[in-house]
Design a protein around this motif. Structure first.
Motif, PDB file in Angstrom:
ATOM      1  N   GLU A 129       0.685  -1.179  -0.101  1.00 62.36           N
ATOM      2  CA  GLU A 129      -0.036  -0.113   0.022  1.00 62.36           C
ATOM      3  C   GLU A 129       0.906   1.415  -0.037  1.00 62.36           C
ATOM      4  OE1 GLU A 129      -3.648   2.071   2.522  1.00 62.36           O
ATOM      5  OE2 GLU A 129      -2.623   0.289   3.284  1.00 62.36           O
ATOM      6  N   LYS A 130       2.093   1.171   0.677  1.00 60.38           N
ATOM      7  CA  LYS A 130       2.811   2.506   0.687  1.00 60.38           C
ATOM      8  C   LYS A 130       3.491   2.709  -0.694  1.00 60.38           C
ATOM      9  CE  LYS A 130       4.371   1.559   5.498  1.00 60.38           C
ATOM     10  NZ  LYS A 130       5.585   1.082   6.203  1.00 60.38           N
ATOM     11  N   SER A 131       3.470   1.718  -1.621  1.00 58.96           N
ATOM     12  CA  SER A 131       4.222   1.980  -2.852  1.00 58.96           C
ATOM     13  C   SER A 131       3.028   2.548  -3.838  1.00 58.96           C
ATOM     14  CB  SER A 131       4.482   0.759  -3.266  1.00 58.96           C
ATOM     15  OG  SER A 131       3.655   0.066  -3.772  1.00 58.96           O
ATOM     16  N   ILE A 132       1.864   2.523  -3.337  1.00 58.77           N
ATOM     17  CA  ILE A 132       0.716   3.160  -4.293  1.00 58.77           C
ATOM     18  C   ILE A 132       0.446   4.586  -3.775  1.00 58.77           C
ATOM     19  CG2 ILE A 132      -1.712   3.023  -5.142  1.00 58.77           C
ATOM     20  CD1 ILE A 132      -0.976  -0.045  -5.207  1.00 58.77           C
ATOM     21  N   ASP A 133       0.064   5.447  -4.517  1.00 64.98           N
ATOM     22  CA  ASP A 133      -0.432   7.011  -4.298  1.00 64.98           C
ATOM     23  C   ASP A 133      -1.827   6.956  -4.091  1.00 64.98           C
ATOM     24  OD1 ASP A 133      -0.976   9.424  -3.891  1.00 64.98           O
ATOM     25  OD2 ASP A 133      -0.333  10.169  -5.989  1.00 64.98           O
ATOM     26  N   ARG A 179      -5.482  12.946 -11.996  1.00 62.27           N
ATOM     27  CA  ARG A 179      -4.791  12.004 -12.974  1.00 62.27           C
ATOM     28  C   ARG A 179      -5.286  10.433 -12.954  1.00 62.27           C
ATOM     29  NH1 ARG A 179       1.472  10.129 -12.877  1.00 62.27           N
ATOM     30  NH2 ARG A 179       1.596   9.122 -15.053  1.00 62.27           N
ATOM     31  N   ARG A 180      -5.368  10.110 -14.166  1.00 61.81           N
ATOM     32  CA  ARG A 180      -5.982   8.871 -14.329  1.00 61.81           C
ATOM     33  C   ARG A 180      -4.858   7.704 -13.746  1.00 61.81           C
ATOM     34  NH1 ARG A 180      -9.804  12.094 -15.544  1.00 61.81           N
ATOM     35  NH2 ARG A 180     -11.084  11.617 -17.247  1.00 61.81           N
ATOM     36  N   LYS A 181      -5.239   6.905 -12.936  1.00 67.75           N
ATOM     37  CA  LYS A 181      -4.350   5.710 -12.285  1.00 67.75           C
ATOM     38  C   LYS A 181      -5.404   4.420 -12.224  1.00 67.75           C
ATOM     39  CE  LYS A 181      -3.462   7.972  -8.575  1.00 67.75           C
ATOM     40  NZ  LYS A 181      -3.211   8.617  -7.174  1.00 67.75           N
ATOM     41  N   ILE A 182      -4.732   3.168 -12.576  1.00 70.12           N
ATOM     42  CA  ILE A 182      -5.350   2.175 -12.184  1.00 70.12           C
ATOM     43  C   ILE A 182      -4.479   1.306 -11.544  1.00 70.12           C
ATOM     44  CG2 ILE A 182      -6.858   2.589 -14.342  1.00 70.12           C
ATOM     45  CD1 ILE A 182      -4.992   0.446 -15.727  1.00 70.12           C
ATOM     46  N   TYR A 183      -4.944   0.265 -10.983  1.00 74.65           N
ATOM     47  CA  TYR A 183      -4.258  -0.837 -10.403  1.00 74.65           C
ATOM     48  C   TYR A 183      -4.820  -2.386 -11.348  1.00 74.65           C
ATOM     49  CZ  TYR A 183      -1.909  -4.546  -7.640  1.00 74.65           C
ATOM     50  OH  TYR A 183      -1.142  -5.416  -7.262  1.00 74.65           O
ATOM     51  N   LEU A 184      -3.688  -2.613 -12.096  1.00 71.78           N
ATOM     52  CA  LEU A 184      -4.207  -3.719 -13.225  1.00 71.78           C
ATOM     53  C   LEU A 184      -3.769  -4.953 -12.765  1.00 71.78           C
ATOM     54  CD1 LEU A 184      -5.114  -4.481 -16.125  1.00 71.78           C
ATOM     55  CD2 LEU A 184      -2.958  -3.590 -17.027  1.00 71.78           C
ATOM     56  N   MET A 185      -4.600  -5.933 -12.440  1.00 72.92           N
ATOM     57  CA  MET A 185      -4.336  -7.281 -12.092  1.00 72.92           C
ATOM     58  C   MET A 185      -4.472  -8.388 -13.498  1.00 72.92           C
ATOM     59  SD  MET A 185      -6.601  -6.884  -8.837  1.00 72.92           S
ATOM     60  CE  MET A 185      -7.609  -5.646  -9.696  1.00 72.92           C
ATOM     61  N   THR A 186      -3.882  -8.982 -13.639  1.00 71.87           N
ATOM     62  CA  THR A 186      -4.051 -10.031 -14.711  1.00 71.87           C
ATOM     63  C   THR A 186      -3.442 -11.519 -14.638  1.00 71.87           C
ATOM     64  OG1 THR A 186      -4.160 -10.237 -17.141  1.00 71.87           O
ATOM     65  CG2 THR A 186      -2.353  -9.114 -16.261  1.00 71.87           C
ATOM     66  N   ASP A 187      -3.577 -12.523 -15.272  1.00 76.55           N
ATOM     67  CA  ASP A 187      -3.115 -13.683 -15.389  1.00 76.55           C
ATOM     68  C   ASP A 187      -2.236 -13.855 -16.606  1.00 76.55           C
ATOM     69  OD1 ASP A 187      -5.291 -14.167 -16.726  1.00 76.55           O
ATOM     70  OD2 ASP A 187      -5.984 -16.027 -15.711  1.00 76.55           O
ATOM     71  N   GLU A 188      -2.003 -12.609 -17.446  1.00 69.81           N
ATOM     72  CA  GLU A 188      -1.505 -12.756 -18.660  1.00 69.81           C
ATOM     73  C   GLU A 188      -0.568 -11.666 -18.839  1.00 69.81           C
ATOM     74  OE1 GLU A 188       0.159 -13.258 -21.634  1.00 69.81           O
ATOM     75  OE2 GLU A 188      -1.665 -14.784 -21.704  1.00 69.81           O
TER      76      GLU A 188
END
Length: 198
Positions: free
Chosen positions: A104-108, A155-164
């Motif tokens: 969590e500390k690494s994400i703004d 600012r547009r920010k996403i956390y992207l999770m994927t298995d690919e």
């Protein structure tokens, strides 16, 4: 172990109980229990496809004694009830909790971060149809535009999770104006041959 990996689930989550950690005695399996059952002990069946078949006993079955109170709280009582189960069962243990705190500390989080989960590999075999990254990002952009109707532009920010892993690369190439949080190591740790394909 679980169907997707040789990892042991209890290595990640807090125990269901701190006082009752072992039991020997007669129990009923989930598919043997009815909504009016008086048995206090129920054995979880490990075949999750049987659970999906919507047996009479299921987390979706609201306890009659709580039904009126739950209906007064939410218009989606089944989702609320299942959420209580999942939220309790998936409490991280101390080690995992510490890892989450560090991550969590690494994400703004000073402005919103939209979570995007793109499934590929085994999910496409029989559970879902293919959706391009563009389809996901249209929804993300709509969310941000709606947010900005009542807030300052962000600012547009996403956390992207994927298995690919290719999805991560594609998203970075096509959406350079987005701040994308991801984890290539985790994406690579879910190769197709380890997916659940039965």
């Amino acid at each position: 172990p679980w169907i997707y990996s040789s990892l042991i689930i209890k290595q990640f989550f807090a125990p269901v109980s701190s006082t009752c950690t072992d039991f020997e005695g007669p129990v009923k399996k989930t598919y043997e229990v009815s909504p009016n059952e008086t048995a206090r002990l129920v054995e979880y069946i490990s075949d999750d496809w049987k659970l999906i078949a919507r047996n009479t006993y299921n987390p979706f079955s609201l306890p009659a004694v709580l039904a009126d109170r739950i209906f007064s709280l939410t218009s989606e009582p089944d989702a609320w009830w299942l959420g209580q189960f999942v939220g309790y069962l998936m409490r991280p243990n101390e080690n995992v909790n510490q890892l989450l705190i560090e991550a969590e500390k690494s994400i703004d989080f000073s402005t919103p971060v939209v979570g995007v989960h793109v499934r590929r590999t085994d999910k496409l075999i029989r559970e879902a149809k293919y959706h391009s990254i563009e389809e996901y990002m249209v929804q993300v952009e709509l969310w941000f535009r709606k947010y900005e109707m009542s807030h300052s532009p962000v600012r547009r920010k996403i956390y992207l999770m994927t298995d690919e892993p290719k999805v991560l690369q594609e998203c970075h190439e096509k959406y350079p104006h987005y701040k994308i949080y991801d984890n290539m190591t985790i994406a690579k740790s879910a190769p197709f041959q380890l997916g659940y394909t039965v």
